[in-house]
Scaffold this active site. Structure first.
Site, PDB file in Angstrom:
ATOM      1  N   CYS A 184      -2.037   9.256   2.605  1.00 26.95           N
ATOM      2  CA  CYS A 184      -1.557   8.729   1.266  1.00 26.95           C
ATOM      3  C   CYS A 184      -2.787   8.952   0.230  1.00 26.95           C
ATOM      4  O   CYS A 184      -2.325   8.984  -0.961  1.00 26.95           O
ATOM      5  CB  CYS A 184      -1.404   7.124   1.349  1.00 26.95           C
ATOM      6  N   GLU A 196       0.868  -1.254  -0.043  1.00 23.45           N
ATOM      7  CA  GLU A 196      -0.022  -0.121   0.030  1.00 23.45           C
ATOM      8  C   GLU A 196       0.834   1.229  -0.094  1.00 23.45           C
ATOM      9  O   GLU A 196       1.503   1.583   1.032  1.00 23.45           O
ATOM     10  CB  GLU A 196      -0.768  -0.153   1.369  1.00 23.45           C
TER      11      GLU A 196
END
Length: 455
Positions: free
Chosen positions: A244, A210
């Site tokens: 993010c 990720e």
């Protein structure tokens, strides 16, 4: 490190005892994890405040509450997901039955980041537990108070041979990666992700990465500018931009750029007051290194709004930059802070070409009232996931997979997808012994029949 090897070996013994494969065992583990989180809520909030100055609201809404929702959703569906699933069998396999069995990988390593140090550590852990794995969890050393409370939460309810928190710096991470794991789940930067992938490849270990990237927000000429401004400001500056999936930059249609920027400035003031540096609920930058990197970016273009900073307390006010191009430093890497560069466009082809400068973003946000145009952008741009007329909200749904593509990552999780990520699906064919179909055996007659059947 011999100690690290001993920890992994101990987990291997626990997994081989078959305890974690019991559905009741997994359900109880998830129940106990939630119970432990609840009993340590105040300590979690205090730790997040010490590490990042997160407000109680942000701590609960982005770190704690989302975990409760995830655990409840998975516990509700776990028995159904775990059952062997019978699937169709082709005519050529007459007499047999076909099944898919869900089996845990074994001993998993989860390496968590610092920006959402509770949620991004425990959310994949929930999936790993649900799938029946043992887990070693490595929290970030950059948020030490939170790492300590994570270890306390885990130790309160789990045998260390089952779930173990291992703290330390990059040397500890390296020592962990030198061990053999059955699955590795990493959340963090692209450069570190490449190292993880290289280490996993040595032992052919499956992984989820990720990562991140430069996630764009596009404000088209027909967008609801009030809502676009407010939702972009919220999505960008929550956690001081250290997210993010935060909008990394804006493309706004030149015909509405001036009006939109004024509305964006007003939205920031509404959310964080006239002087964010004095707002005690505004998140701080994680450390001096990150602060210095962000300050360097503020020299690019023109500071349209914000830019104030407090180095002593590592605070950088929400900042809007204009007169930006792809040649500027701020556009050459993921910002990961409260700086929002703004570019304008006339045609959407310019936007698509711009995104190619930093392809495969983790998130994509498009603001427009034109449904067909929104669909076109979804289909033509490669990205992990995103929203139409909103930001970030997609990752809070347990029904949607969350993950990147290409430069922004490999694999996905959340809800059923977390269970899938930490599960190997075995294909099983159960054959009858009451008769034997001769078609499989070599003969001229069977060959002629197969040619007729498979033409």
């Amino acid at each position: 490190m011999l100690v690290i090897k001993a920890i992994v070996d101990k987990q291997r013994i626990f997994y081989d005892a078959q305890k974690t494969k019991s559905i009741d065992f997994r359900l109880d583990a998830l129940k106990n994890l939630k119970k432990s989180i609840k009993s340590h809520e105040e300590e979690i909030m205090l730790a997040l405040q010490k590490d990042l100055n997160k407000s109680a609201f942000e701590a609960y809404s982005t770190e704690i509450g989302i975990l409760y929702e995830e655990i409840a959703f998975i516990r509700k569906n776990l028995k159904k997901w775990s059952q062997p699933k019978r699937v169709k069998t082709p005519l050529t396999h007459t007499g047999s039955k076909s099944y898919i069995y869900a089996q845990p990988y074994g001993v998993a390593l989860i390496i968590a980041p610092w920006n959402y140090p509770v949620q991004l550590a425990l959310s994949p852990l929930i999936g790993a537990i649900a799938a029946g794995n043992c887990v070693i969890l490595k929290p970030s050393e950059m948020t030490p108070h939170t790492a300590n409370i994570l270890e306390k939460i885990i130790n309160a309810v789990f045998d260390e041979a089952y779930i173990r928190v291992v703290q330390g710096d990059k040397d500890v991470s390296q020592a962990l990666l030198d061990q053999h794991f059955d699955y590795i789940f990493f959340t963090g930067s692209v450069p570190v992700g490449k190292i993880i992938m290289e280490k996993a490849a040595e032992k052919l270990t499956p992984i989820t990465l990720e990562l991140g990237g430069k996630s764009p927000a596009i404000v088209h000429e027909d967008a609801n500018l009030n809502l676009a401004a407010k939702r972009i400001a919220w999505g960008k500056f929550i956690n001081a931009g250290q997210t993010c999936v935060a909008p990394d930059y804006i493309y706004v249609h030149q015909s509405v750029a001036d009006v939109f920027l004024e509305k964006l400035k007003a939205a920031i003031v509404e959310l964080y007051a006239e002087d964010p540096l004095k707002n005690t609920d505004y998140t701080h930058i994680v450390n001096q290194k990150s602060f210095d990197r962000l300050i360097h970016f503020t020299s690019d273009g023109t500071t349209y709004f914000g830019g104030e900073s407090d180095e002593k307390n590592l605070i950088l006010a929400p900042t809007i930059l204009t007169d930006i191009s792809w040649k500027d430093n701020v556009m050459n890497e993921e910002i990961f802070g409260p700086i929002l560069p703004t570019l304008t466009y006339d045609r959407l082809e310019e936007v698509r070409e711009g995104i190619k400068q930093s392809p495969n973003p983790l998130a994509f946000y498009f603001f427009s009232e034109d449904k067909s145009l929104s669909t076109k952008m979804i289909e033509e741009v490669s990205f992990g996931g995103g929203c139409i007329n909103d930001t970030i909200f997609h990752l809070a749904s347990p029904y949607l997979p969350f993950g990147g593509v290409g430069n922004s990552g490999i694999g996905h999780y959340h809800g059923k997808y977390s269970f899938d990520t930490f599960t190997h699906y075995k294909s099983i064919l159960k054959q009858t012994t009451k008769f034997d179909v001769p078609l499989r055996y070599p003969s001229h007659k069977n060959l002629k029949f197969l040619k007729k059947l498979w033409k």
